[in-house]
Design an enzyme around this catalytic site. Sequence first.
Site, PDB file in Angstrom:
ATOM      1  N   LYS A  22       0.835  -1.216   0.000  1.00 47.42           N
ATOM      2  CA  LYS A  22       0.000   0.000   0.000  1.00 47.42           C
ATOM      3  C   LYS A  22       0.862   1.256   0.000  1.00 47.42           C
ATOM      4  O   LYS A  22       0.654   2.181  -0.799  1.00 47.42           O
ATOM      5  CB  LYS A  22      -0.912   0.004   1.220  1.00 47.42           C
ATOM      6  CG  LYS A  22      -1.550   1.362   1.559  1.00 47.42           C
ATOM      7  CD  LYS A  22      -2.184   1.336   2.916  1.00 47.42           C
ATOM      8  CE  LYS A  22      -2.755   2.689   3.318  1.00 47.42           C
ATOM      9  NZ  LYS A  22      -1.718   3.724   3.537  1.00 47.42           N
ATOM     10  N   ARG A  92      -4.725  10.733   3.246  1.00 46.70           N
ATOM     11  CA  ARG A  92      -3.659  11.698   3.447  1.00 46.70           C
ATOM     12  C   ARG A  92      -2.625  11.680   2.325  1.00 46.70           C
ATOM     13  O   ARG A  92      -2.116  12.727   1.920  1.00 46.70           O
ATOM     14  CB  ARG A  92      -2.966  11.421   4.786  1.00 46.70           C
ATOM     15  CG  ARG A  92      -1.827  12.382   5.048  1.00 46.70           C
ATOM     16  CD  ARG A  92      -1.186  12.179   6.393  1.00 46.70           C
ATOM     17  NE  ARG A  92      -0.060  13.087   6.550  1.00 46.70           N
ATOM     18  CZ  ARG A  92      -0.181  14.369   6.856  1.00 46.70           C
ATOM     19  NH1 ARG A  92      -1.355  14.887   7.033  1.00 46.70           N
ATOM     20  NH2 ARG A  92       0.882  15.137   6.974  1.00 46.70           N
ATOM     21  N   CYS A 116      -6.326   8.601   8.572  1.00 47.57           N
ATOM     22  CA  CYS A 116      -6.581   8.064   9.902  1.00 47.57           C
ATOM     23  C   CYS A 116      -6.324   9.115  10.981  1.00 47.57           C
ATOM     24  O   CYS A 116      -5.428   9.958  10.853  1.00 47.57           O
ATOM     25  CB  CYS A 116      -5.684   6.849  10.156  1.00 47.57           C
ATOM     26  SG  CYS A 116      -6.147   5.399   9.199  1.00 47.57           S
ATOM     27  N   ARG A 121       0.224  15.249  12.276  1.00 46.12           N
ATOM     28  CA  ARG A 121       0.881  14.992  11.001  1.00 46.12           C
ATOM     29  C   ARG A 121       0.893  16.232  10.098  1.00 46.12           C
ATOM     30  O   ARG A 121       0.299  16.259   9.032  1.00 46.12           O
ATOM     31  CB  ARG A 121       0.218  13.817  10.273  1.00 46.12           C
ATOM     32  CG  ARG A 121       0.242  12.533  11.085  1.00 46.12           C
ATOM     33  CD  ARG A 121       0.062  11.299  10.243  1.00 46.12           C
ATOM     34  NE  ARG A 121      -1.267  11.194   9.666  1.00 46.12           N
ATOM     35  CZ  ARG A 121      -1.686  10.166   8.940  1.00 46.12           C
ATOM     36  NH1 ARG A 121      -0.869   9.157   8.712  1.00 46.12           N
ATOM     37  NH2 ARG A 121      -2.898  10.116   8.447  1.00 46.12           N
ATOM     38  N   PRO A 122       1.554  17.308  10.522  1.00 51.78           N
ATOM     39  CA  PRO A 122       1.561  18.529   9.725  1.00 51.78           C
ATOM     40  C   PRO A 122       2.260  18.324   8.380  1.00 51.78           C
ATOM     41  O   PRO A 122       3.097  17.433   8.229  1.00 51.78           O
ATOM     42  CB  PRO A 122       2.338  19.508  10.611  1.00 51.78           C
ATOM     43  CG  PRO A 122       3.196  18.644  11.477  1.00 51.78           C
ATOM     44  CD  PRO A 122       2.382  17.416  11.731  1.00 51.78           C
ATOM     45  N   ILE A 123       1.900  19.164   7.403  1.00 49.42           N
ATOM     46  CA  ILE A 123       2.488  19.035   6.068  1.00 49.42           C
ATOM     47  C   ILE A 123       3.466  20.170   5.787  1.00 49.42           C
ATOM     48  O   ILE A 123       3.765  20.454   4.624  1.00 49.42           O
ATOM     49  CB  ILE A 123       1.381  19.007   4.996  1.00 49.42           C
ATOM     50  CG1 ILE A 123       0.546  20.280   5.040  1.00 49.42           C
ATOM     51  CG2 ILE A 123       0.513  17.767   5.165  1.00 49.42           C
ATOM     52  CD1 ILE A 123      -0.392  20.423   3.864  1.00 49.42           C
ATOM     53  N   ASP A 124       3.969  20.798   6.846  1.00 49.18           N
ATOM     54  CA  ASP A 124       4.875  21.918   6.643  1.00 49.18           C
ATOM     55  C   ASP A 124       6.136  21.499   5.892  1.00 49.18           C
ATOM     56  O   ASP A 124       6.677  22.273   5.087  1.00 49.18           O
ATOM     57  CB  ASP A 124       5.236  22.570   7.986  1.00 49.18           C
ATOM     58  CG  ASP A 124       5.788  21.588   8.998  1.00 49.18           C
ATOM     59  OD1 ASP A 124       5.399  20.414   8.968  1.00 49.18           O
ATOM     60  OD2 ASP A 124       6.616  22.002   9.831  1.00 49.18           O
ATOM     61  N   LEU A 125       6.636  20.272   6.118  1.00 47.74           N
ATOM     62  CA  LEU A 125       7.826  19.806   5.418  1.00 47.74           C
ATOM     63  C   LEU A 125       7.546  19.642   3.925  1.00 47.74           C
ATOM     64  O   LEU A 125       8.415  19.916   3.090  1.00 47.74           O
ATOM     65  CB  LEU A 125       8.322  18.489   6.008  1.00 47.74           C
ATOM     66  CG  LEU A 125       8.851  18.536   7.447  1.00 47.74           C
ATOM     67  CD1 LEU A 125       9.291  17.158   7.906  1.00 47.74           C
ATOM     68  CD2 LEU A 125      10.014  19.520   7.560  1.00 47.74           C
ATOM     69  N   ASP A 322       3.564   1.791  12.027  1.00 45.51           N
ATOM     70  CA  ASP A 322       2.399   1.088  11.499  1.00 45.51           C
ATOM     71  C   ASP A 322       2.213  -0.299  12.112  1.00 45.51           C
ATOM     72  O   ASP A 322       1.123  -0.871  12.023  1.00 45.51           O
ATOM     73  CB  ASP A 322       2.496   0.955   9.978  1.00 45.51           C
ATOM     74  CG  ASP A 322       2.085   2.227   9.257  1.00 45.51           C
ATOM     75  OD1 ASP A 322       1.595   3.153   9.927  1.00 45.51           O
ATOM     76  OD2 ASP A 322       2.241   2.290   8.025  1.00 45.51           O
ATOM     77  N   VAL A 344       6.480   8.570  16.904  1.00 51.36           N
ATOM     78  CA  VAL A 344       6.173   9.087  15.569  1.00 51.36           C
ATOM     79  C   VAL A 344       4.833   9.822  15.554  1.00 51.36           C
ATOM     80  O   VAL A 344       4.773  11.007  15.252  1.00 51.36           O
ATOM     81  CB  VAL A 344       6.174   7.952  14.521  1.00 51.36           C
ATOM     82  CG1 VAL A 344       5.846   8.506  13.134  1.00 51.36           C
ATOM     83  CG2 VAL A 344       7.528   7.242  14.505  1.00 51.36           C
TER      84      VAL A 344
END
Length: 435
Positions: A22, A92, A116, A121-125, A322, A344
């Site tokens: 996946k 996501r 989920c 889980r920010p997307i700044d990177l 995971d 994490v």
Amino acid sequence: MSAIRVTGLLPLEGEISIQGSKNAVLPMMAAALLHRGLTVLTNVPKIRDVACMTRILEHLGCACICRGSSIFMDAREVQRTEIPEEYVRSMRSSIIVLGALLGRLGEGSCCYPGGCLIGARPIDLHLAALKSLGAQICEEEGIIKAVTRTKKGLEGTEILFAYPSVGATEQALLAAVLADGVTVIRGAAMEPEISQLCHFLNNMGAVICGTGTSTLMIQGVQCLKDSTFRVEGDRIAAGTYGAAVMAAGGDITLKGIRPSSLRLPLMLLEQAGAEVDCAEEGRTLSATGIGWEQEGRIRIRREGRPGPLNLKTGPYPEFPTDLQSPFMAFLAAARGTSRIEERVFEERFGTVGELVKMGASIRIEEKTAVICGKYPLRGACVKAADLRGGAALVVGALAAEGETIIKDCGHIERGYEDICRDLSALGAGIGWIGE
């Protein structure tokens, strides 16, 4: 199908083939947008997230045809650059399509991604990487709009990640493939899925060096070519079934999985009392051996209750987050006291309350779960809150006396082709109920 019924305390026996990965196939599908032609993927898992990514590609103008476990993607007519909110909110990983759209068409837009509920889980990177490559980012009312600053398109640069984010590394890779000049990514994620993506892109005609390390160098190219690529086996699905045999006991063989991608989880299974053998081209190696080949099989045997473990999640090659929930589930029925530190995603312990309903003794101390093993657990009616948490409830149910009903199992279908099919093939008392 929304619910699963499990009758516990039945040992698992036999062998199954592991589905395609996946976490590897989704960025590969997004990468198909970079090529003005045909891209074929084989060993593609039939899961909800793949179906969602297929709909995204089709909306953008990419023709997709699924035949068996293969998908044919023709991206010659791609013209749209806006990813529909309904898909982005549900998955996501859809955010990585932005990098491919910028590389191909010079612009792209989407809302903030969902998925989920396991943490912020920010997307700044992601956005910082795209800005470094020459994208102008505008955020208005929850919509992210990205365009290249010049008609020349994205330009090669040096990107330094403060944290080895898998998604941000994929984003940067997709954006850099068609950029002008050389891009160097430092602090890149080293997960096997990143290596697979690099091999896949190189197979399309990209030029990427440093695969498998924390430093990747991408020489931008003007165009890519038609290609066919086979997706590797899903290491998280394989690890989940390893946790299942630890919970239920028995002797199982997992085929079509590269053992090196699971080196630490397999070592921990051995530490907990399992016998683990990894076969590669006729050779049999212990889980702590070296020299793995690309494909192989893993045999896991467990008699009696497993022993306790102390583990910490982290970026590869550390223990994968995971697999934290499935391992917690079998440790809930193990001997002694185990500890799991989640480093994490801060909300990966969302399944604890449901396991407690099944008789588990688990307490949370800041970022650590302390698990006092009890056996057997007891059947109960529980609810899956996320993908891996749902799979963990299945694992826990295998060590439970009586019947367990797991509701809201649509989460599980996001990442597992058919967890009931696979485990029932190994002798588990499990099946889907309801619609």
